[in-house]
Each structure stands twice: as C-alpha cells, then as structure tokens.
Scaffold this motif. Structure first.
Motif, PDB file in Angstrom:
ATOM      1  N   TYR A  18       0.836  -1.206   0.000  1.00  0.00           N
ATOM      2  CA  TYR A  18       0.000   0.000   0.000  1.00  0.00           C
ATOM      3  C   TYR A  18       0.871   1.257   0.000  1.00  0.00           C
ATOM      4  O   TYR A  18       0.548   2.251  -0.686  1.00  0.00           O
ATOM      5  N   ALA A  22       0.641   4.193  -2.701  1.00  0.00           N
ATOM      6  CA  ALA A  22       0.409   5.585  -2.321  1.00  0.00           C
ATOM      7  C   ALA A  22       1.534   6.482  -2.836  1.00  0.00           C
ATOM      8  O   ALA A  22       1.288   7.600  -3.308  1.00  0.00           O
ATOM      9  N   SER A  25       1.139   7.045  -6.511  1.00  0.00           N
ATOM     10  CA  SER A  25      -0.005   7.923  -6.742  1.00  0.00           C
ATOM     11  C   SER A  25       0.392   9.383  -6.529  1.00  0.00           C
ATOM     12  O   SER A  25       0.016  10.261  -7.317  1.00  0.00           O
ATOM     13  N   VAL A  26       1.167   9.636  -5.474  1.00  0.00           N
ATOM     14  CA  VAL A  26       1.625  10.999  -5.203  1.00  0.00           C
ATOM     15  C   VAL A  26       2.557  11.480  -6.311  1.00  0.00           C
ATOM     16  O   VAL A  26       2.445  12.611  -6.800  1.00  0.00           O
ATOM     17  N   LYS A 125      -5.800  15.444   0.021  1.00  0.00           N
ATOM     18  CA  LYS A 125      -5.646  14.069  -0.462  1.00  0.00           C
ATOM     19  C   LYS A 125      -4.178  13.729  -0.703  1.00  0.00           C
ATOM     20  O   LYS A 125      -3.697  12.671  -0.280  1.00  0.00           O
ATOM     21  N   ARG A 129      -2.065  11.256   1.704  1.00  0.00           N
ATOM     22  CA  ARG A 129      -1.583  10.025   1.063  1.00  0.00           C
ATOM     23  C   ARG A 129      -0.064   9.908   1.202  1.00  0.00           C
ATOM     24  O   ARG A 129       0.460   8.821   1.423  1.00  0.00           O
ATOM     25  N   SER A 132       0.621   8.792   4.634  1.00  0.00           N
ATOM     26  CA  SER A 132       0.325   7.372   4.825  1.00  0.00           C
ATOM     27  C   SER A 132       1.471   6.484   4.357  1.00  0.00           C
ATOM     28  O   SER A 132       1.621   5.362   4.832  1.00  0.00           O
ATOM     29  N   THR A 279      -7.899   4.770   6.055  1.00  0.00           N
ATOM     30  CA  THR A 279      -7.399   5.802   5.134  1.00  0.00           C
ATOM     31  C   THR A 279      -8.392   6.107   4.016  1.00  0.00           C
ATOM     32  O   THR A 279      -8.371   7.208   3.450  1.00  0.00           O
ATOM     33  N   ARG A 283     -11.457  12.370   3.684  1.00  0.00           N
ATOM     34  CA  ARG A 283     -11.744  13.326   2.606  1.00  0.00           C
ATOM     35  C   ARG A 283     -12.578  14.458   3.201  1.00  0.00           C
ATOM     36  O   ARG A 283     -13.186  14.318   4.255  1.00  0.00           O
ATOM     37  N   ALA A 429       0.221   8.572   9.773  1.00  0.00           N
ATOM     38  CA  ALA A 429      -0.105   9.272   8.521  1.00  0.00           C
ATOM     39  C   ALA A 429      -0.638  10.673   8.809  1.00  0.00           C
ATOM     40  O   ALA A 429      -0.279  11.644   8.129  1.00  0.00           O
ATOM     41  N   TYR A 433       1.497  14.066   7.818  1.00  0.00           N
ATOM     42  CA  TYR A 433       0.783  15.011   6.963  1.00  0.00           C
ATOM     43  C   TYR A 433       1.162  16.461   7.302  1.00  0.00           C
ATOM     44  O   TYR A 433       1.275  17.316   6.420  1.00  0.00           O
TER      45      TYR A 433
END
Length: 692
Positions: A18, A22, A25-26, A125, A129, A132, A279, A283, A429, A433
C-alpha cells in the motif's frame, strides 16, 4: 496454531504494498510551475544532503557498538549472540523508514501546493496520502524485522520459544539508537533554522513567514522534513517494535506457550488492515475551517480504531476463548491512545479555550504569554497521566495480575501498549501530513501563488499544527506504556534468566539513588538538547543578519539570498550537537548498573519513565499551544499580523519551538532506550558487584 505466525509477514507485505501504491499515486501528480519545482528541488537537496551526512556520523557509532556487542557475545558470552546482528538490522530499517518517509514528503510538498489550486480536498488528499506512506512503511518494516528474526531463530537455529522471546527483547537496541540520533539531530536542525528565520526575518526585518527574501527559509523547510518526518518515523518505528517485542516476551513468560507470541502479533497485524481501511475515509469538502478538516482525519482514525477493536476481539476468541480478557487490555490501550490524542488537541488547538486564552495573554506582552504557556503545559500533564494510569490498572487487573503473581498482569500491560500502537499506520499518517502541509504553504508563499491557494494551504497547515501536536501526544503516551512494558521485561529477564532478585523496596539505597538519577536524566537530556538548539541557532541568526547587510537587493527582491550556507550551518551544528545527549543516554544505564547493580538500574528506569513522561507532555503541549496561539492571531484575531500582540506571540512560539519539536518528543525515546540498553547489558551489569 503455529501457522498463525504467518500473519506477521503477510500483513507487513500488505502495508509495504500500500505504501508503494500511495507513493506512486503521489508522484503522478503535477509539480506545478518551474518556480515551484526549483524551490522544491532546493528543499529536497538540502534534506537529502543532511540525511547522508547524518547516516555517516551514526554509522561510526553503530560500527563501534557492533564490535563491542560482538566481543561481549562471542568472547565473554554476556550478550545473546544474535543481538549484534539484530542491532544492525533494527538500526538500518529504522533509518530506512525515516528516509523513505522523508523522500516522499519532499516530493509531495510541491504537489500539495499545486493541487490546492484545484481544491482544498485535492491538497488534503495528496498530503495525507504522502503521510500514509510513512505510516505504512513504519509498520511494514517493523513487522518484517520481527518476522525475519522470529522465523530465523525458531526454524533455522531451532531455538525453543522461551529462548527466542528472551533473545528478541534485546533486538530493539538498534532501532532505539537510530531513533534517538534521528530525532535529536533532526530536531536540532529544524529548530535552529526555524528560530533563526523567525528572529531575524519576522521579528527584526518584519517580513512574512516563508518569505523568499529570508536566507534561512529553505533551511526552515528542510528542517520540517528531517525533524518532523524522518525523525518522527524512526521514533515511532522504535516504539512499534519495542512494544511488540516486550509484549511477546511478557506473553510467553505469562502463558508458557506459543499463544503468548501469537496474540500480540495478531493484534498488530489486524491493526494494519484496520488502518488501511481507515485511510479510505479521509476526505473533506471546501470549507476552510480547521474543524471540518480535523473531522476528516478523525473519521479515518476512529474507523480504524473501531475495526481494530472488533477484529482483535474476534481473533482472540478464535485462538482461545478463555483468554477473552486480553481483549479488554488491548481495548484499554487503544482507547487511551485516542483519548490522549483528543486531550492533546484540546490543549493545543485554537478551536478550544486554552490556546485562545494563551493568545489573549499577548495583550500584556511576551513575558505573560510565556508564563501562560508554561502554565498550560504543566496543567496538560494531568489528564494523560490519569489516562495512562487507568489503562495500566485496567490491563493489569483484568488479566488477573496480583502483587504476588504479576505475570499475567504485566502481559496485560504489554498488550495495552500493542493495542495503543495497533493503528499506527493511520495515526502516523495524520502526523506526517503536518510538515508536508507546512512545506506546501511555504512553497505557495515563495512562488507567489494566488491568494486563494495560500488560504487553502494555510488551512491545511493549521490542521497540520494540530495533528502534529496530537501525534506527539500519542507518541509520548505510547512511549510511557512501552517503557513500563520494557521495565517489566527487564525485571522478568533478570529474575528468570539470571536468577537474580530485583529488590525494588524504597528502603533499598540502590533503588533510591537510582530513582533520583532516573528523575534527573530527562532534565539533563532536555538541557543539552535545548542548549544545542541555542548554539546552532546563533550561527543561523548571525548568517541571516550578515546577508541582509552585505547582499544588496535582497529586501527589494532583485537579489537572491544564499540559502545553501544556512542549510550547511544547520547541518554541521546539528550533527555535532546531537552526539553528547545521545552518548549519555546509552552509557547512563551501564554506569548506574556497574555502581548500583540491577536494583539501582530498575530504580533509574522508574524515575526516568515517571518524570520523562510528564516533562515530555508539558514541553510538547506548551510548544504546540504557543505555535497555534501565534496562528490564531495571524488569522485576524487580537489585531492580527504585525501587531504588538503578534510580535509577542512570535517570541512565545520561538521559545516553544525546541520544546515541541526537539526536547519534548526526544524524551520518549530516552525513556525507552534506557530500558533497552539495560536489558541488553543486564548480564554485563550482573557480572560486577555493586557498592551495596
């Protein structure tokens, strides 16, 4: 039943998978304009350069300790023969977790700022992420480290479970040592840069925070990553591994069978899956309020906690319904962690009265604000102490612990520590952040992005201040429970393996002297780390003043400051200043043990845990409240930015910086590392007669 141990590596691989998802994705998100990319690249280069130099410095320490452990293990038989090698793996993986987290953080900051142009939720987001990634890397690598050594010692070397658990309790030394260097070194760097930037830029020159004209602004943003991301990651990796190892050792000692190992591992594994599900619920809408943003993060952590609790109950009933009471010990730790986080938020967030009153105190100057902040921090220790005490009482008694036969009760405390950290994936996470959002705001300011973007990043940053304070409270609370479990493991190891009695009577002079020394150590440690920040910040202040005076055109924006020199000053100073407090932490238990014996060490651990827990809370919450009081004024309250109230708040925030980001959080590593060193060197201490 033995097959259930496969849960640990499976859960670890899921967490790491995961984290990889993540991270990718970032990385796919757009970095924005060339100016934004250039600023982000400067931050990234500074952070990477610092970590490379830090790891070289720490590598020397690890090499020396490794040789010492090899000699003690193979020449004298005073240390378990696996400990030197586990020391290296723990240190490497602890450092790796911090490095990976920092790497993704310095990639996400610019992408968060750019995404905030689209919407507030888009910025949240990406920042969450990226956070995380840190959370799931820490729990994934922690369980991988545990799994490798468990299966290696059990199946490759054919050791019995009792020997395995006694050996593995010593394996946290490497992680604890790396965490201390990362937290102290990173903390000194970040606060030296922050204090230097604020005192000269905001107070003397009167320019805004994160203004590109400030020569220390890049160093300040680098510090957020090396201290609050890499340092925090290594810190909580150590807490996670330490709580699991101590619970496993106490579990086998209490139950005398494999269930004492399986149940803590099962709870930790279930927590990973619960965190992953949590997670998915983070949102928010587009309302620029810290309450709505905080609700988004709370939703994820509360859902993860609920799933972890239900899953752990089902697991315990599945493996042995007669051990149902262990669930209540786990639940006590889980609830305690959530409660400490909530009350930390109450004392540090500007949504509540304490921080609002602190901001109001600036009307009579910086002195009254500092006094009020110290008072707030001291008051804030009351509730967490009561919460941890309640968790210990519940977990000890409900598991059948008594003064005459404490083994099951001590196992209950170990399970409570594992329960508190079971949802670390999502809890960390929300903490990681914070500095990502802070960096995003800095990049938005330096890149002259539209005002509405800055408003969104400010909202994300304000939330980050609260989540960072909450994360520190959680880390300190978990450190207290883990330290108690480690202390229990120390006493259990000495009495079962070394056949020595630990006399904890207050009438024993060794215990009394050890208690006083232990009570003193957190204050000595804090004094050294705060002094280090003061010395390091002096160099930054002088350099920023020099550049303002000598480089023509900085203030009107026609010349660019020399950012690199400030980064270099912070790097050199922090690496030099972190050595003394770190060395004292490692050698203190050994010196006390050689002088006062095993009972003196136990007294020292009791004293350090007691005062360290409260001092860490006080410093962390005072610093967090001072920071958010300043933010509250900057949002237009009490005459807003540039007012005398604001200047007083900046002074308070500057005092609070080393409190909340260096000395306070580092104390939680101190109290755990003291226990780990005591456990590793127990045989060495026992081989020498004490003075009593």
């Amino acid at each position: 039943m033995e097959l259930l141990m496969i849960m640990a590596p499976v859960a670890a691989l899921v967490a790491l998978a995961y984290a990889l998802f993540a991270a990718r994705s970032v990385k796919k998100a757009d970095e924005g304009t060339d100016r934004m990319k250039s600023i982000a690249a400067s931050i990234r280069r500074g952070a990477s350069a610092y970590l490379r130099r830090q790891y070289k410095t720490v590598g020397i320490f690890f090499a020396v300790v490794f040789v010492v452990l090899i000699v003690l293990a193979f020449a004298f038989g005073l240390v378990n023969k696996f400990t030197p090698f586990a020391f290296l793996t723990g240190g490497v993986l602890s450092g790796l977790s911090g490095f990976i987290g920092m790497h993704i953080a310095v990639s996400a900051n610019v992408r968060t700022a750019n995404a905030a142009q689209k919407s507030l939720n888009s910025g949240l987001k990406i920042a969450f992420r990226a956070g995380s990634v840190m959370g799931f890397v820490v729990v994934g690598l922690g369980l991988i480290d545990f799994s490798i050594w468990y299966f290696l010692t059990t199946y490759a070397f054919k050791l019995d479970p009792k020997t395995v658990t006694e050996a593995m309790i010593t394996f946290g030394l490497g992680a604890s040592s790396m965490a201390l260097f990362a937290r102290v070194g990173g903390g000194i760097f970040t606060k030296a840069a922050d204090v230097g930037a604020d005192l000269v830029g905001k107070v003397e020159a009167g320019i805004p925070e994160d203004d590109p004209r400030n020569p220390a602004v890049i160093a300040d943003n680098v510090g957020d990553n090396v201290g609050d991301v890499a340092g925090m990651g290594a810190d909580l990796y150590e807490s996670y591994v330490g709580s699991l190892l101590s619970a496993v050792a106490l579990g086998y000692a209490a139950l005398g069978n494999i269930l004492g190992i399986i149940i803590p591992v099962g709870i930790a594994s279930i927590g990973i899956f619960a965190s992953l599900i949590g997670t998915l619920f983070v949102r928010t809408g587009e309302k620029l309020s810290s309450k709505s943003l905080l609700a988004a993060l709370r939703r994820g952590t509360y859902i993860a906690s609920a799933i972890s609790a239900v899953g752990s109950l089902a697991f315990i009933l599945l493996v042995n319904i007669d051990l149902y009471y262990l669930f209540f010990a786990m639940l006590a730790g889980l609830v305690a962690g959530v409660a400490i986080g909530f009350f930390t938020e109450y004392f540090t967030s500007d949504n509540y009265r304490p921080t609002k009153n602190l901001a109001k105190s600036t009307q009579t100057g910086s002195a009254t604000e500092i006094i009020s902040g110290l008072s707030l921090g001291m008051l804030s220790t009351v509730v967490p102490v009561i919460i941890v005490a309640a968790a210990v009482i519940v977990s000890f008694l409900i598991c059948g612990g008594t003064v005459e036969n404490p083994q099951m009760g001590l196992f209950g405390i170990g399970i409570a520590a594992v329960g508190m950290l079971s949802t670390l994936g999502i809890t960390l996470a929300t903490d990681a952040y914070g500095p990502i959002a802070d960096n995003a705001g800095g990049i938005a300011q330096m890149a002259d992005m539209p005002e509405y973007v800055r408003e969104r990043t400010d909202a994300l940053d304000a939330l980050g201040n609260t989540t960072a304070a909450t994360g520190k409270g959680f880390a300190i609370g978990s450190a207290a429970l883990t330290a108690l479990a480690l202390l229990s493991s120390f006493v259990n190891l000495v009495e079962s393996k070394l056949n020595l009695e630990v006399n904890l009577s207050i009438m024993n002079p060794a215990v009394l002297i050890g208690l006083f020394i232990g009570c003193m150590l957190p204050f000595l440690f804090s004094a050294l780390t705060m002094s280090a920040i003061g010395k390091s910040a002096e160099g930054v202040v002088l350099e920023v003043r020099r550049q303002f005076k000598e480089i023509v055109g900085i203030m009107d924006g026609t010349s660019e400051p020399d950012y690199h020199t400030c980064v270099d000053i912070c790097t050199k100073a922090s690496l030099k200043q972190m050595i003394l407090p770190s060395i004292i932490t490692v050698i203190a238990p050994i010196l006390v043990g050689l002088l006062l014996g095993i009972s003196g060490v136990a007294g020292m651990l009791l004293g350090a845990t007691s005062t360290g827990f409260m001092l860490a809370i006080m410093m962390s919450n005072s610093g967090g409240a001072w920071d958010n009081a300043k933010k509250f004024i900057e949002n237009g309250n009490f005459d807003g930015k540039g007012s005398t109230n604001h200047k007083a708040a900046v002074v308070g925030d500057t005092v609070g910086d080393p409190f909340k980001d260096t000395s306070g959080p580092a104390i939680n590593i101190l109290i755990k590392l003291l226990s780990i060193v005591s456990i590793v060197f127990a045989s060495v201490i026992a081989a020498f007669p004490s003075i009593f």
